[in-house]
Design a protein around this motif. Structure first.
Motif, mmCIF file in Angstrom:
data_model
loop_
_atom_site.group_PDB
_atom_site.id
_atom_site.type_symbol
_atom_site.label_atom_id
_atom_site.label_comp_id
_atom_site.label_asym_id
_atom_site.label_seq_id
_atom_site.Cartn_x
_atom_site.Cartn_y
_atom_site.Cartn_z
ATOM 1 N N ALA A 1 0.572 -1.183 -0.070
ATOM 2 C CA ALA A 1 -0.120 0.773 -0.274
ATOM 3 C C ALA A 1 0.854 1.530 0.043
ATOM 4 O O ALA A 1 0.650 2.244 -0.144
ATOM 5 N N HIS A 2 2.106 0.679 0.440
ATOM 6 C CA HIS A 2 2.896 2.171 0.573
ATOM 7 C C HIS A 2 4.172 2.148 -0.044
ATOM 8 O O HIS A 2 4.011 1.034 -0.679
ATOM 9 N N THR B 1 0.135 -0.720 9.440
ATOM 10 C CA THR B 1 -0.057 0.603 8.923
ATOM 11 C C THR B 1 -1.391 0.696 7.906
ATOM 12 O O THR B 1 -1.067 0.296 6.274
ATOM 13 N N GLU C 1 -4.039 0.785 5.168
ATOM 14 C CA GLU C 1 -4.751 1.633 3.750
ATOM 15 C C GLU C 1 -5.992 1.831 3.276
ATOM 16 O O GLU C 1 -5.865 -0.011 2.989
ATOM 17 N N ARG D 1 -1.426 3.490 -2.408
ATOM 18 C CA ARG D 1 -1.789 4.004 -2.614
ATOM 19 C C ARG D 1 -1.929 5.361 -1.191
ATOM 20 O O ARG D 1 -2.329 6.061 -0.505
ATOM 21 N N SER D 2 -0.134 5.046 -1.022
ATOM 22 C CA SER D 2 -0.344 6.432 -0.002
ATOM 23 C C SER D 2 1.504 6.537 0.244
ATOM 24 O O SER D 2 2.568 5.526 -0.070
ATOM 25 N N ASP E 1 -0.249 -5.533 3.947
ATOM 26 C CA ASP E 1 -1.335 -4.630 3.981
ATOM 27 C C ASP E 1 -1.223 -3.528 1.896
ATOM 28 O O ASP E 1 -2.542 -2.956 1.818
#
Ligand SMILES: [Mn+2]
Length: 287
Positions: free
Chosen positions: A133-134, A228, A230, A167-168, A216
């Motif tokens: 996600a990161h 973390t 998301e 998405r981050s 994630d």
């Protein structure tokens, strides 16, 4: 009683010489910035794997017949993440040199750096498919170059990396992606077609691929047990279909599943992680 191995396989049935796959548990979460707990991930995945069916319905075969050996867990060096990365590199290299498909269970995502380093030694033309996600492209984060927020940056310094599910990110990471022309596929995917996405990913992958999965990348509705989470992530079907599509076109020589933090979510998350590990083993060893 249980054997404390993946699938609860008795050691006699998982002879490391005959096994095609070796599971390497790495219970490390030393650089985690928000909530620790990923150190409990490998044990939770292994325990959940005891309840998997050996017969993998989607693949219509008993995947366990390839031989899956569970190596002893790496005991993290207290010297810091750089030392743990080196421990993972050494252990992974030992198995890779014996021709094994390595499956590294985290632990925090940092451990992927060690696994990629090792596989770059046995397969110099390796590339990495990175599901997260990161963006994980910080040059340094909280005083270290070896933290969980810098993993893709360090891997990108070694070999081609294709990121999916992102998405981050920070403003600096966004600029870095533009300047360095990195292959980063944001999620939700603009085209909304998995087939098109798979084709675009394949354009930047070499024939031998390592798959690095931060759990994630999945939507928190099915994967809440991460440090973390998301929102608006990939579904189970999207992640598995994508990995199956990539495995049909490339040889997967190793993978990791990281960041399961069992205390942060329902037990179903560990079951999903175990099943994902089993499916990737199945995709990677398809006849
Ligand atoms: Mn992540």
């Amino acid at each position: 009683m249980h054997w404390e191995t993946f699938l609860d396989t008795p050691p006699a049935e998982a002879d490391p010489d005959k096994a095609r796959v070796v599971i390497i548990p790495v219970p490390y979460d030393g650089t985690t910035s928000y909530r620790t707990g990923a150190r409990y991930g490998p044990a939770a995945i292994i325990r959940a794997s005891w309840h998997l069916e050996d017969y993998e319905l989607e693949l219509d075969r008993d995947v366990s017949l390839v031989g899956i050996h569970t190596a002893p867990a790496i005991v993290p060096d207290a010297g810091g993440p750089e030392h743990v990365v080196e421990q993972v590199r050494r252990t992974t290299l030992g198995w890779a040199e014996r021709g094994k498909l390595v499956a590294v269970l985290g632990g925090e995502h940092t451990i992927a750096i060690g696994a990629v380093k090792a596989l770059r030694e046995t397969h110099p033309d390796l590339s990495v498919l990175y599901l997260d996600a990161h963006a994980d492209l910080q040059d340094r984060y909280m005083g270290t170059r070896w933290g969980h927020a810098s993993v893709a940056r360090r891997i990108g310094e070694m070999c081609p990396v294709v990121e999916v599910g992102v998405r981050s990110m920070s403003l600096e990471e966004s600029s870095f992606i533009r300047e360095s022309n990195l292959s980063v596929h944001l999620w939700p995917d603009a085209e909304r077609s998995l087939q098109t996405l798979a084709e675009r990913i394949l354009e930047n992958l070499t024939p031998l691929v390592y798959v690095s999965v931060d759990l994630d990348v999945l939507d928190p509705s099915i994967m809440a047990a991460v440090g973390t989470p998301e929102p608006d992530g990939m579904s189970w079907g999207e992640v598995t279909a994508l990995l199956a599509a990539i495995a049909r076109q490339r040889k997967i020589v190793g993978f990791d599943l990281t960041e399961l933090s069992p205390g942060e979510g329902p037990e179903a998350c560990a079951f999903a992680a175990a099943k994902l590990a089993y499916k990737i083993i199945g995709y990677a060893t398809a006849p």
